[in-house]
Design a protein around this motif. Sequence first.
Motif, PDB file in Angstrom:
ATOM      1  N   GLU A  32       0.828  -1.196   0.000  1.00 46.73           N
ATOM      2  CA  GLU A  32       0.000   0.000   0.000  1.00 46.73           C
ATOM      3  C   GLU A  32       0.867   1.253   0.000  1.00 46.73           C
ATOM      4  O   GLU A  32       1.932   1.285   0.613  1.00 46.73           O
ATOM      5  N   LYS A  33       0.373   2.250  -0.741  1.00 44.84           N
ATOM      6  CA  LYS A  33       1.061   3.538  -0.817  1.00 44.84           C
ATOM      7  C   LYS A  33       0.025   4.646  -0.695  1.00 44.84           C
ATOM      8  O   LYS A  33      -0.836   4.784  -1.555  1.00 44.84           O
ATOM      9  N   LEU A  34       0.125   5.408   0.387  1.00 43.16           N
ATOM     10  CA  LEU A  34      -0.786   6.533   0.534  1.00 43.16           C
ATOM     11  C   LEU A  34      -0.579   7.515  -0.617  1.00 43.16           C
ATOM     12  O   LEU A  34       0.529   7.649  -1.145  1.00 43.16           O
ATOM     13  N   ILE A  35      -1.633   8.195  -0.985  1.00 46.58           N
ATOM     14  CA  ILE A  35      -1.585   9.055  -2.159  1.00 46.58           C
ATOM     15  C   ILE A  35      -1.133  10.461  -1.761  1.00 46.58           C
ATOM     16  O   ILE A  35      -1.567  10.991  -0.730  1.00 46.58           O
ATOM     17  N   PRO A  36      -0.234  11.091  -2.532  1.00 50.97           N
ATOM     18  CA  PRO A  36       0.119  12.485  -2.246  1.00 50.97           C
ATOM     19  C   PRO A  36      -1.116  13.375  -2.417  1.00 50.97           C
ATOM     20  O   PRO A  36      -1.856  13.254  -3.395  1.00 50.97           O
ATOM     21  N   GLU A  37      -1.358  14.249  -1.464  1.00 55.48           N
ATOM     22  CA  GLU A  37      -2.548  15.093  -1.516  1.00 55.48           C
ATOM     23  C   GLU A  37      -2.500  16.060  -2.695  1.00 55.48           C
ATOM     24  O   GLU A  37      -1.444  16.611  -3.028  1.00 55.48           O
ATOM     25  N   ASN A  38      -3.668  16.221  -3.344  1.00 58.21           N
ATOM     26  CA  ASN A  38      -3.828  17.147  -4.475  1.00 58.21           C
ATOM     27  C   ASN A  38      -2.849  16.873  -5.615  1.00 58.21           C
ATOM     28  O   ASN A  38      -2.380  17.789  -6.284  1.00 58.21           O
ATOM     29  N   THR A  39      -2.538  15.619  -5.814  1.00 59.28           N
ATOM     30  CA  THR A  39      -1.638  15.209  -6.890  1.00 59.28           C
ATOM     31  C   THR A  39      -2.381  14.252  -7.820  1.00 59.28           C
ATOM     32  O   THR A  39      -2.924  13.242  -7.373  1.00 59.28           O
ATOM     33  N   VAL A  40      -2.409  14.581  -9.114  1.00 58.45           N
ATOM     34  CA  VAL A  40      -3.158  13.754 -10.060  1.00 58.45           C
ATOM     35  C   VAL A  40      -2.461  12.407 -10.248  1.00 58.45           C
ATOM     36  O   VAL A  40      -1.242  12.329 -10.392  1.00 58.45           O
ATOM     37  N   LYS A  41      -3.249  11.345 -10.199  1.00 56.06           N
ATOM     38  CA  LYS A  41      -2.761   9.994 -10.389  1.00 56.06           C
ATOM     39  C   LYS A  41      -3.701   9.251 -11.336  1.00 56.06           C
ATOM     40  O   LYS A  41      -4.888   9.573 -11.442  1.00 56.06           O
ATOM     41  N   LEU A  42      -3.152   8.243 -12.008  1.00 55.07           N
ATOM     42  CA  LEU A  42      -3.961   7.390 -12.876  1.00 55.07           C
ATOM     43  C   LEU A  42      -4.454   6.189 -12.077  1.00 55.07           C
ATOM     44  O   LEU A  42      -3.654   5.474 -11.462  1.00 55.07           O
ATOM     45  N   PHE A  43      -5.765   5.956 -12.088  1.00 55.78           N
ATOM     46  CA  PHE A  43      -6.382   4.802 -11.438  1.00 55.78           C
ATOM     47  C   PHE A  43      -7.025   3.931 -12.522  1.00 55.78           C
ATOM     48  O   PHE A  43      -7.871   4.406 -13.281  1.00 55.78           O
ATOM     49  N   THR A  44      -6.597   2.700 -12.594  1.00 54.21           N
ATOM     50  CA  THR A  44      -7.189   1.764 -13.545  1.00 54.21           C
ATOM     51  C   THR A  44      -8.201   0.912 -12.800  1.00 54.21           C
ATOM     52  O   THR A  44      -7.846   0.188 -11.859  1.00 54.21           O
ATOM     53  N   ILE A  45      -9.459   0.999 -13.202  1.00 56.40           N
ATOM     54  CA  ILE A  45     -10.560   0.371 -12.467  1.00 56.40           C
ATOM     55  C   ILE A  45     -11.314  -0.584 -13.380  1.00 56.40           C
ATOM     56  O   ILE A  45     -11.818  -0.178 -14.438  1.00 56.40           O
ATOM     57  N   SER A  46     -11.400  -1.849 -12.980  1.00 55.69           N
ATOM     58  CA  SER A  46     -12.248  -2.784 -13.709  1.00 55.69           C
ATOM     59  C   SER A  46     -13.707  -2.445 -13.425  1.00 55.69           C
ATOM     60  O   SER A  46     -14.109  -2.257 -12.273  1.00 55.69           O
ATOM     61  N   LEU A  47     -14.505  -2.376 -14.478  1.00 55.40           N
ATOM     62  CA  LEU A  47     -15.928  -2.097 -14.345  1.00 55.40           C
ATOM     63  C   LEU A  47     -16.765  -3.375 -14.441  1.00 55.40           C
ATOM     64  O   LEU A  47     -17.980  -3.318 -14.582  1.00 55.40           O
ATOM     65  N   GLY A  48     -16.095  -4.519 -14.396  1.00 52.02           N
ATOM     66  CA  GLY A  48     -16.811  -5.781 -14.429  1.00 52.02           C
ATOM     67  C   GLY A  48     -16.857  -6.391 -15.814  1.00 52.02           C
ATOM     68  O   GLY A  48     -16.223  -5.913 -16.760  1.00 52.02           O
TER      69      GLY A  48
END
Length: 605
Positions: A524-540
Amino acid sequence: MNKQQKMSEKQSYKDRVADWEKARFAPPPAPDLNPIKPSLTKMVPMRDGVRLYTEVFFPIGNKGQTEGFPVILIRSPYPYSCPSLNGKVGVGRYLDEDFAVVFQLTRGQGMSEGIFRQHSDDIHDGYDCIDWVTKQLWCDGNIGMQGPSYLGSTQLQAARAKHPALKCIMPTAFVGDFTRIFPYLNGIPMRSVFMQWYKVADLDRMDDLDATYGDTALLKHPVWGKAFRHRPLIEAADKILKGDKLASWKDCIRHPLDDDFWQGIHFTDQELLDLDLPIFFTDGWYDSTIGPIDFFSRLEALQPNRSDRYLLVGPWNHYQTANNSVDDPATGDRSMPENAAQDLWSLRLAFFERYLKGNQDVEVQKGRVRVYITGAKGSDANRWINTSTFPVPGTEALKFYLHSEGDARSFPSDGSLTLVVPGNEPKDHYVYDPSLPTPTETEELTDRREIEIRSDVLTYTTAPLKKPITILGELELALYAATDCKDTDWFAQLTEVFPGGRSVAFHYGHGGVRARYREGLTEEKLIPENTVKLFTISLGLAGHQIAAGNQLRLSIFSSNFPLFDPNTNTGNEVISDVESRVARQTIFHDVDHPSHIILPAISME
């Protein structure tokens, strides 16, 4: 185990036996449950001396003393599924075709001795049970396994032990990866359904459940409602569960990462490849499980076109994948088309006839892969497709990009989905408050506008389609986002919007990811605040045609309660956290951050 723990286990087992005997001698169940009397019952010893309750059934008119039969083995944690209590597992159909049936309750369940732990003992216990069966005169040395959900996983666990008598398995609607779907959604812990599951696992009759399974209205229940809201999370089930069920729940809830705890339950690619036996996978588009499709697809990549591997996927919910698919219980607004029903028992009999009795003239199903595509009435959808593999050859990845003028939070919003890459566009914002979480839909596969109108939900919608799009496979969202907190959750849902405005999901699609696990479930890695990140999410996974004139809508939000535990946004340890923060969420869709969904599209020609 110390003396006190042994005494506690002994007492809990004594209580279980008393409850079990009470159920067995209670008034007969409803006639439609069709219980069947076992030919014999045994307490079968495992290698550590623990004995498991086992029911044995011989073909009609035979007492198993002079003839050996191929055996169908079913290993289940559910006392209510014992054939002596009801006919849910369809023993009679197998007996009519000269198969013997063995039903065994897993460790710690019903009259079975020992302590229950999620699948942890099913490898050795599965092997030991098979070994015991092969030594009986009524077994001809050929054993197959079948069953849905947890029963599907017990098959796979037994298969990895590689007993030579286990010749084939038919796992249906099983989880597969417990950190990705149940009891975690990519690191997001389940609340309601997972906690209730432990109650279901101990029932002798489903009617004895103290509250409807999976009902979101339980938030108003005086006991369950408090448990769903309680913090810290690790204490949430203390007044609901007890004994080995509470211990098992806590063990699972302590392990959101794909760590050593899950090592004996999850399958690496090599462990999948080592399952060197015929397998028939079954699943449903309206079911939460991903195991059958995921495992089949992985095996295809590792060992393409193996002739004794099959996949069947219909427009079915969890119940329908295991039964002779009837539209009961219903799936919201997505009624099952008449031609989507399958005689699942005939399929199972054909599979076992071929791989247990050796009848090579039997065709199991047309095509190694058979999937159903739902769609509008009168369209070229609503039919079965037979193919050689999955994903289907020729699948095209369509990308629909998010756009807005910065007001995707209103309803109707200015958020749109197009095939055009975004230019320099304003961001979208919303506020997520853990104390007022976005709710789980009251009923799945029904109109979601009651949720979509909320101020903590963004929506992006296509124009009415000029021609239909046929979706078959796994859908994904590439989301560029930021938050002013150290951790948060992102959920997304796809729906089909009809001309009258109804917005209805067309598959089970609770897509989501916890920000701290954005790079995978090994750390686990906490996210830097107010920093844009790419999240890849399976939608099923889906098999559906969006009709011409209808629209496709994407919703984005940050909680799905009570189905999942609301993220407190603090970044603290999840199970012990009692604090919370309100999060300001930002969604990007511009040249450098082109958020988009990816649809696996096929041609129906």
